[in-house]
Design a protein around this motif. Structure first.
Motif: not given
Length: 415
Positions: A290-300, A312-319
């Motif tokens: 719930t503290n996550l601000a950036h989640l980046l994951d380009h994979n398979n 994840l109410i603090h999420l700013n960037v989700l890619d």
């Protein structure tokens, strides 16, 4: 009377010996101080700062810190002037046994001399942006009082990280990033149990698996292993790093799945796993971050987007673009009111675009292109700042014509 003369003679003799001893000590100390001044003067470094290095009082020179006895305890060199050409070999490290805090940057060429291992009082060592040749000296393992070691941005460092670095039990901060280190990451790093910050990124030849012994570093808060050639899977032992705040494992050759245990590192604010060969689903347990601000994951990645991401109410960037995620966009995405840049493009997501996206009122970028979305585009534009970028292209969507026009038509790419 005779006895009194004897006592007097003895007392005078002792006084003379003390005076001679004191004079000798002063002379010795003066000689040592002058030797240190000469060692500094011989580097020619201070001439570039306009110091009068003919002065015997080297403690008054810029960048030099001395203790009360005149011993040099700190040396700071941070030149980036045109024409400044000096290197580490010009400093005789063994002349400064009391040194605690050398901070040396922008010194060109040469190598870090093995004699640096004689400076056993060091608590801080920074040699960065120096481009020295050669390998890291094994003698670094002698500096057991070190708390901060920064050898970053030297580029031409090559060879392996010496296992002797595991002797530095007091180390809190270790930065070996942006070098040319190769071979495997030594398991002895797992002995550095006081470590808070570890940065090994941009060592393109650093290979092998992530040592499971890193799970011993339970005080770790910042771990950067990105832009290397690490392979194998993310070790389960990473679950032990309960204090972890930032984790970057991107741009490696990692395989396997994302361990669900990552979802229980609830202090995490930043996860970068992009450009690996990781497979499997996004763990449902990520809903605990719930503290996550950036989640980046380009994979398979496969599977669906877990509804728990809505926590994840603090999420700013989700890619999580460029994966093979299926299913619908969960309605809970509307809970992410701090989200500015969601990118779900290049997946296999189907179904409708949820109207809950209207809750994301500070969007700057929205990427849903190259999926299998269908139905109408909801009226999102009234919530988008002017100049924002929206891409719904390469789907099976129908344009929603509200109020007779499409807002921001010149900046929105729809189909």
């Amino acid at each position: 009377m005779k006895m009194e003369w004897v006592v007097l003679v003895v007392v005078l003799s002792i006084c003379m010996l003390l005076m001679i001893s004191s004079s000798a000590a002063v002379a010795t100390n003066n000689a040592q101080v002058e030797a240190k001044a000469e060692a500094l003067r011989n580097t020619t470094w201070w001439e570039w700062m306009g110091n009068t290095t003919t002065s015997h009082d080297h403690c008054s020179w810029d960048g030099i810190t001395c203790n009360r006895e005149g011993q040099v305890v700190g040396i700071t060199i941070s030149y980036n002037y045109p024409g400044f050409h000096s290197n580490l070999s010009q400093l005789k490290f063994s002349s400064f046994p009391s040194l605690l805090h050398p901070n040396l940057t922008y010194l060109c060429g040469s190598i870090i001399p093995n004699e640096i291992g004689t400076l056993t009082k060091l608590t801080y060592l920074r040699i960065s942006d120096c481009a020295p040749d050669g390998e890291l000296p094994v003698s670094l393992g002698n500096l057991t009082l070190l708390e901060h070691l920064d050898l970053s941005y030297n580029y031409f460092f090559s060879g392996a990280i010496p296992p002797s670095i595991g002797n530095l039990k007091n180390l809190i901060h270790l930065n070996l990033s942006s070098n040319s280190l190769s071979d495997v990451t030594p398991p002895s790093l797992g002995y550095l149990t006081n470590m808070i910050y570890l940065d090994l990124h941009f060592n393109y030849e650093l290979s092998g698996v992530i040592p499971s012994s890193l799970g011993n570093l339970t005080n770790m808060e910042y771990l950067y292993l990105n832009f290397n050639q690490l392979n194998g899977s993310i070790p389960f032992e990473i679950w032990n790093l309960k204090n972890l705040v930032e984790l970057s494992l991107s741009h490696n050759s990692l395989v396997g799945t994302i361990p669900s245990s990552l979802g229980y590192l609830t202090n995490l604010t930043y996860i970068h796993l992009i450009y690996n060969q990781i497979q499997g689903p996004i763990p449902f347990s990520f809903g605990h971050l719930t503290n996550l601000a950036h989640l980046l994951d380009h994979n398979n990645l496969i599977g669906v987007l877990p509804p728990s991401l809505g926590n994840l109410i603090h999420l700013n960037v989700l890619d999580i673009s460029r994966n093979r995620i299926k299913g619908h966009i969960p309605l809970t995405i509307g809970n992410l009111s701090n989200l500015t840049s969601p990118d779900l493009s290049d997946n296999l997501i189907h179904g409708k675009i949820p109207s809950q996206l209207q809750n994301l009122k500070i969007l700057e970028k929205l990427r849903l292109s190259h999926n299998k979305l269908s139905g109408h585009i909801p009226p999102l534009s009234i919530y988008i700042h002017f100049g924002s970028s929206i891409d719904f292209s390469h789907n099976d969507l129908e344009v929603w014509d509200y109020d007779g026009k499409i807002a921001y038509e010149d900046i929105i790419e729809l189909l």
